[in-house]
Write a protein that holds these residues in place. Structure first.
Motif, PDB file in Angstrom:
ATOM      1  N   LEU A 128      -1.292   5.245  11.665  1.00 33.80           N
ATOM      2  CA  LEU A 128       0.054   5.237  12.242  1.00 33.80           C
ATOM      3  C   LEU A 128       0.983   4.351  11.420  1.00 33.80           C
ATOM      4  N   ARG A 129       1.394   4.880  10.285  1.00 32.20           N
ATOM      5  CA  ARG A 129       2.294   4.145   9.399  1.00 32.20           C
ATOM      6  C   ARG A 129       3.548   4.974   9.174  1.00 32.20           C
ATOM      7  N   GLY A 130       4.511   4.315   8.539  1.00 30.65           N
ATOM      8  CA  GLY A 130       5.693   5.006   8.029  1.00 30.65           C
ATOM      9  C   GLY A 130       6.363   5.873   9.066  1.00 30.65           C
TER      10      GLY A 130
ATOM     11  N   SER B  40      -8.598   4.266  -2.132  1.00 28.30           N
ATOM     12  CA  SER B  40      -7.875   3.279  -1.333  1.00 28.30           C
ATOM     13  C   SER B  40      -7.255   2.241  -2.271  1.00 28.30           C
ATOM     14  N   ARG B  41      -5.957   2.018  -2.134  1.00 25.00           N
ATOM     15  CA  ARG B  41      -5.291   1.082  -3.052  1.00 25.00           C
ATOM     16  C   ARG B  41      -5.800  -0.343  -2.880  1.00 25.00           C
ATOM     17  N   ASP B  42      -6.406  -0.628  -1.733  1.00 20.76           N
ATOM     18  CA  ASP B  42      -6.920  -1.978  -1.513  1.00 20.76           C
ATOM     19  C   ASP B  42      -8.379  -2.131  -1.892  1.00 20.76           C
TER      20      ASP B  42
ATOM     21  N   ASN C 215       2.634   3.954  -5.446  1.00 30.25           N
ATOM     22  CA  ASN C 215       1.431   3.249  -4.978  1.00 30.25           C
ATOM     23  C   ASN C 215       0.664   4.158  -4.007  1.00 30.25           C
ATOM     24  N   ASP C 216       1.388   4.656  -3.016  1.00 28.61           N
ATOM     25  CA  ASP C 216       0.731   5.547  -2.060  1.00 28.61           C
ATOM     26  C   ASP C 216       0.450   6.905  -2.677  1.00 28.61           C
ATOM     27  N   LEU C 217       1.367   7.379  -3.515  1.00 28.86           N
ATOM     28  CA  LEU C 217       1.155   8.706  -4.112  1.00 28.86           C
ATOM     29  C   LEU C 217      -0.120   8.706  -4.967  1.00 28.86           C
TER      30      LEU C 217
ATOM     31  N   ILE D 275      17.425   0.666   1.778  1.00 28.19           N
ATOM     32  CA  ILE D 275      16.638  -0.092   2.759  1.00 28.19           C
ATOM     33  C   ILE D 275      15.618   0.853   3.389  1.00 28.19           C
ATOM     34  N   ARG D 276      14.366   0.445   3.315  1.00 30.24           N
ATOM     35  CA  ARG D 276      13.313   1.307   3.864  1.00 30.24           C
ATOM     36  C   ARG D 276      12.976   0.882   5.287  1.00 30.24           C
ATOM     37  N   LEU D 277      12.894   1.830   6.159  1.00 35.21           N
ATOM     38  CA  LEU D 277      12.521   1.531   7.544  1.00 35.21           C
ATOM     39  C   LEU D 277      11.046   1.138   7.597  1.00 35.21           C
ATOM     40  N   LEU D 278      10.688   0.480   8.690  1.00 35.64           N
ATOM     41  CA  LEU D 278       9.365  -0.142   8.813  1.00 35.64           C
ATOM     42  C   LEU D 278       8.224   0.801   8.411  1.00 35.64           C
ATOM     43  N   ASP D 279       7.304   0.287   7.604  1.00 34.73           N
ATOM     44  CA  ASP D 279       6.245   1.126   7.063  1.00 34.73           C
ATOM     45  C   ASP D 279       4.826   0.807   7.555  1.00 34.73           C
ATOM     46  N   PRO D 280       4.441  -0.471   7.670  1.00 37.24           N
ATOM     47  CA  PRO D 280       3.012  -0.729   7.911  1.00 37.24           C
ATOM     48  C   PRO D 280       2.579  -0.444   9.341  1.00 37.24           C
TER      49      PRO D 280
ATOM     50  N   ILE E   7       8.865   9.670  -1.551  1.00 35.89           N
ATOM     51  CA  ILE E   7       7.934  10.752  -1.882  1.00 35.89           C
ATOM     52  C   ILE E   7       6.641  10.054  -2.271  1.00 35.89           C
ATOM     53  N   GLU E   8       5.716  10.003  -1.337  1.00 36.42           N
ATOM     54  CA  GLU E   8       4.483   9.266  -1.612  1.00 36.42           C
ATOM     55  C   GLU E   8       3.253   9.974  -1.032  1.00 36.42           C
ATOM     56  N   ILE E   9       3.471  11.204  -0.649  1.00 36.54           N
ATOM     57  CA  ILE E   9       2.358  12.017  -0.146  1.00 36.54           C
ATOM     58  C   ILE E   9       2.350  13.292  -0.984  1.00 36.54           C
TER      59      ILE E   9
HETATM   60 MG    MG Z   1       4.174   3.246   0.142  1.00 34.06          MG
END
Ligand code: MG
Ligand code: PEP
Length: 868
Positions: free
Chosen positions: A652-654, A766-768, A756-758, A604-609, A732-734
């Motif tokens: 201010l994410r993750g 930018s992924r978007d 995706n972030d990595l 379970i991943r803690l809040l990211d956005p 691990i995404e940085i």
């Molecule tokens: Mg990510």
């Protein structure tokens, strides 16, 4: 000098490059002592030489070789070419490495002329037959070599009353030929053959063939071979005939021969559909011996090639001849069934079974698709194929409209500029989702894949005006309620309602995937958080949940309200109130998750956005929210303004959110652990929660958050007097996280690569927004493909190798997974297999494909290791 021609006795099935598929298989059948009419093949090298010349003529050397081969054939058959009492007639066919129906057709009966036609009539004691063959030859020669339509000659007469009529008919045919081509019909058989060979070579570059190659990704440099084979006549007598047969049903894969034949006919009659063929089983009554021999040969071929065969045969005066064999084309359903049966019969190994299946096939089986006929329609726009499947429905431009239309019983397709968390309800009732903007990892794409809803994103040519309820595309306009058809597998959008093929549920596929699991060394997990998605993931064969994105749990109306309350709260007590509310909801979500999953692993991943994603930007909507929450409108607007970020993806994410606003993560950890304790006690099992912290880039920030989580957990254990194992790990995404993987491994219990972030952060794309320039980049071959879809092995992959190897070296027990979108992509999985990675995790609908890909990757890697 390179040899350019080969007798059938000289070749073998592996020489498809040189002899073409058809030629290589004729050689193989000859060498199996099957009844194959004799012949020889002019190689693809000869074709390439011919096409490379400025002046297109056959070289002297090639002509000499061809003439030599014809002499050999004369000796073998005891016939003579173009002269004499027992004339040798041949067929001339093109045959490239890959079957190419777009190329030149066949010429039959070559070798007939004004003299040999009489010899044939004499030998067969059948003048009608001999002259019909001659007519057919002239007609085919004119058609294939000079592009003169067969209709110019009219139908070939079936017989004549007057003896002299045939001479008139032939003379008339030759006149038509001369008029259309400006030359006399060639009487020299060697000349006929040379012209025919040149025509086959040139046909490699005809328009049809070029288009076919482009569509099927076949190289233009392969060239075609030419097969020259002694004629046998299916139209010779009442006990002659011709047919085609599959050794298994190509539509369903069912065992048992499947095909058709025509008596007193040549192959072209079946193709042209002039006469209606009979089902193959009726041949058993008419010619039991021939039928028995045919079946025996077909079975022998299937065993020899270890695959379902598509054979062509001719019967001449009661004697069977084999003219072609090849691996038969089949539907995805048949492909799975046939490969599985062949494995069961001991014809192929489990490894071969796995390698025979491809991901496209499985995807087609799992999702509805448009029929081939339907897909011929021109698409109105094209975007990125974000979530596979096909859907038909009426356009809605807002989530609200989608919900209303769906409530009234309509099938809806939600068309938006881009989606946001607020659209979730409208998205969940839609048959498909289309967005004008966004890439393969945009909100719409990720959420749709999770839901298993067909989705196309980044349709740049679509201008959506959501307020007016219209969308413009290059040649028209879409209005609310218009019917469209969306192909999530190709990214194409069509006007109107296209015909659909429903998805298949295949018990055989399930068995095959179980075999895949036994060969795979990496496990496949699902990215899922709602009970529906988790159940779907398990149904599709996930061994656990590799990524539950908790932010997806806040999208329901009431929860969104409380999340906004939390963010906008101007005093501590309101914040605490919101936290209590959200915690209870989260806990109930986690309880449900654990109830479905039992002891299966779940990360379970803690809040990211960033927090502002939970808030609208529109002032009037903000005022409405302020009213609903009983807050001051101006203050709310000011707060939202202060939260807004220039680059939210880097803001201010993750974990940064976890550091600056620790209460949210603490609340989430408490909810996770309380739920796990309760369900463990209730079900009498030991659940081991895996808590994951996103976007970590330094050891210190991980440590601070981990310690804070630990404190909450210790407090809970103390309060309840209970205990439970748990793990706290990091995404691990940085890139920096990759570089300090050893240090992170010392403090984290597990790693999960968020590719995706990595990818976004490694490239700085930018992924978007990347979809705006990636097509140009791939078109100009700056990049081989979209790195958000297919892992960039050279760069991102290198970081992953470094991180996974160093991480495991630091801590052997460290589990390592991949949960970005590439975790469901076969090409990426093949690479990930070479890293010390334990599992991949992907959207539920990609799980079967990932299972197959993992098995293939393991087999390929094993082979590689054996070679080393
Ligand atoms: Mg990510
Ligand atoms: C990722 O970055 O690869 C990932 C799985 O997280 P998300 O897509 O939610 O940012």
């Amino acid at each position: 000098m390179t040899k350019l021609t080969y007798r059938f006795q000289e070749g073998k099935k592996e020489w498809k490059d040189l002899l073409g598929g058809k030629g290589a298989n004729l050689c193989e059948m000859t060498n199996l002592d099957l009844p194959v009419p004799n012949g020889f093949i002019i190689s693809t090298d000869a074709c390439k030489n011919y096409l490379a010349q400025e002046e297109k003529t056959l070289s002297k050397g090639l002509i000499a070789e061809i003439n030599f081969q014809v002499k050999e054939l004369e000796t073998l058959t005891n016939k003579s070419f173009g002269i004499g009492l027992n004339p040798l007639l041949v067929s001339v066919r093109s045959g490239a490495k890959y079957s190419m129906p777009g190329m030149m057709d066949t010429i039959l009966n070559l070798g007939l002329n004004d003299e040999t036609v009489y010899a044939l009539a004499e030998i067969t004691q059948n003048k009608d037959f001999a002259f019909q063959c001659y007519c057919r030859f002239i007609q085919m020669f004119a058609d294939v070599v000079y592009n003169i339509p067969a209709e110019n000659f009219g139908a070939i007469p079936t017989g004549t009353k007057e003896k002299s009529d045939w001479e008139n008919i032939i003379s008339n045919y030759q006149k038509i030929f001369a008029r259309a081509t400006g030359r006399k019909f060639p009487q020299d058989a060697f000349e006929q053959l040379q012209i025919a060979v040149e025509a086959v070579f040139s046909s490699w570059n005809n328009q049809r063939a070029k288009v076919y190659r482009r569509i099927h990704n076949i190289s233009d440099n392969l060239g075609t071979a030419v097969t020259i084979q002694q004629m046998v006549f299916g139209n010779y007598s009442e006990n002659s005939g011709t047919g085609v047969m599959f050794t298994r049903n190509p539509a369903t894969g069912e065992k048992g021969v499947y095909g058709e034949y025509l008596l007193k006919a040549q192959g072209e009659d079946i193709v042209a559909g002039i006469k209606t063929p009979e089902p193959i089983c009726t041949l058993q009554e008419k010619m039991p011996d021939v039928y028995a021999e045919l079946i025996e040969i077909a079975m022998q071929l299937e065993k020899h090639y270890c695959d379902m065969q598509d054979v062509e045969f001719t019967i001449e005066a009661g004697k069977l001849y084999m003219l072609q064999t090849r691996n038969g084309k089949r539907t995805p359903q048949a492909a799975v069934a046939i490969a599985y049966d062949l494995m069961k019969e001991g014809v192929i190994s489990e490894e071969t079974l796995i390698n025979r299946l491809d991901e496209e096939m499985i995807a087609q089986l799992m999702h509805p698709s448009f029929t081939n006929d339907a897909k011929k329609k021109a698409a109105i726009v094209r975007g990125l194929p974000a979530s596979p499947g096909a859907a038909v429905g009426q356009v809605a431009f807002t989530a609200k409209a989608a919900k209303e239309m769906s409530d009234k019983g309509s099938q809806v397709i939600l068309v938006r500029n881009e989606t946001s968390p607020e659209d979730i309800e409208g998205m969940s009732v839609s048959e498909a989702i289309v967005t004008a903007r966004g890439g393969m990892t945009s909100h719409a794409a990720v959420v749709a894949r999770g839901m298993g809803v067909c989705c196309v994103v980044g349709c740049e040519d679509l201008q959506v005006d959501e307020e007016k309820g219209v969308a413009n595309f290059t040649n028209g306009i879409l209005k609310t309620g218009d019917f469209i058809s969306v192909d999530g597998s190709s990214g194409r959008i069509y006007l109107g309602q296209l015909a659909l093929n429903e998805a298949e549920t295949s018990a055989v596929l399930e068995k095959v995937l179980k075999i895949c699991d036994a060969h795979a060394t990496m496990a496949v997990y699902g990215n899922a958080e709602t009970p529906r998605e988790i159940k779907e993931a398990l149904l599709k064969g996930a061994k656990g949940i590799g990524l539950a994105r908790t932010e997806h749990m806040f999208f329901q109306k009431e929860r969104l309200k409380m999340m906004r309350e939390l963010i906008l709260a101007d005093d501590r007590s309101r914040m605490d109130e919101a936290l209590v509310y959200i915690k209870e909801k989260q806990k109930s979500d986690f309880r449900q998750m654990y109830q479905i999953l039992g002891k299966l692993p779940c990360t379970i991943r803690l809040l990211d956005p960033p927090l502002h994603e939970f808030l609208p930007q529109d002032r009037s909507e903000l005022r409405a929210i302020a009213k609903e929450l009983n807050l001051n409108g101006q203050e709310v607007i000011a707060k939202v303004k202060s939260l807004a970020e220039v680059n939210p993806m880097l803001g201010l994410r993750g974990v940064r959110l976890g550091i600056t606003c620790p209460e949210i993560y603490q609340m989430q950890v408490a909810a996770i652990m309380e739920a796990a304790l309760e369900i463990s006690a209730q079900e009498k099992i030991t659940i081991t929660p895996h808590i994951m912290i996103p976007l970590v880039g330094t050891v210190k920030e991980f440590r601070i958050v981990k310690d804070s989580c630990q404190e909450v957990i210790n407090g809970l254990f103390e309060k309840t007097g209970t205990n439970l194992p748990f793990e706290i790990g990091t995404m691990i995404e940085i890139p920096r996280a990759c570089l300090i993987a050893d240090q992170l491994a010392a403090v984290a219990d597990f790693f999960s690569f968020g590719t995706n972030d990595l990818t976004q952060l490694t490239y700085g794309y930018s992924r978007d927004d990347a979809h705006k320039f990636l097509p140009t980049y791939t078109h100009q071959e700056i990049l081989p493909s979209d790195p958000f879809q297919h892992l960039d092995q050279e760069g991102v992959g290198k970081l992953m190798r470094f991180a996974s190897e160093n991480g495991k070296q630091e801590k052997e027990s460290l589990s390592v997974g991949v949960c970005g979108e590439v975790g469901g992509d076969p090409a990426s999985i093949a690479f990930i297999q070479t890293l010390p990675v334990d599992y991949v995790s992907c959207s539920p609908f990609r799980i079967p494909n990932a299972r197959l890909a993992c098995a293939k990757a393991a087999i390929a890697n094993k082979k590689q290791l054996i070679k080393l």
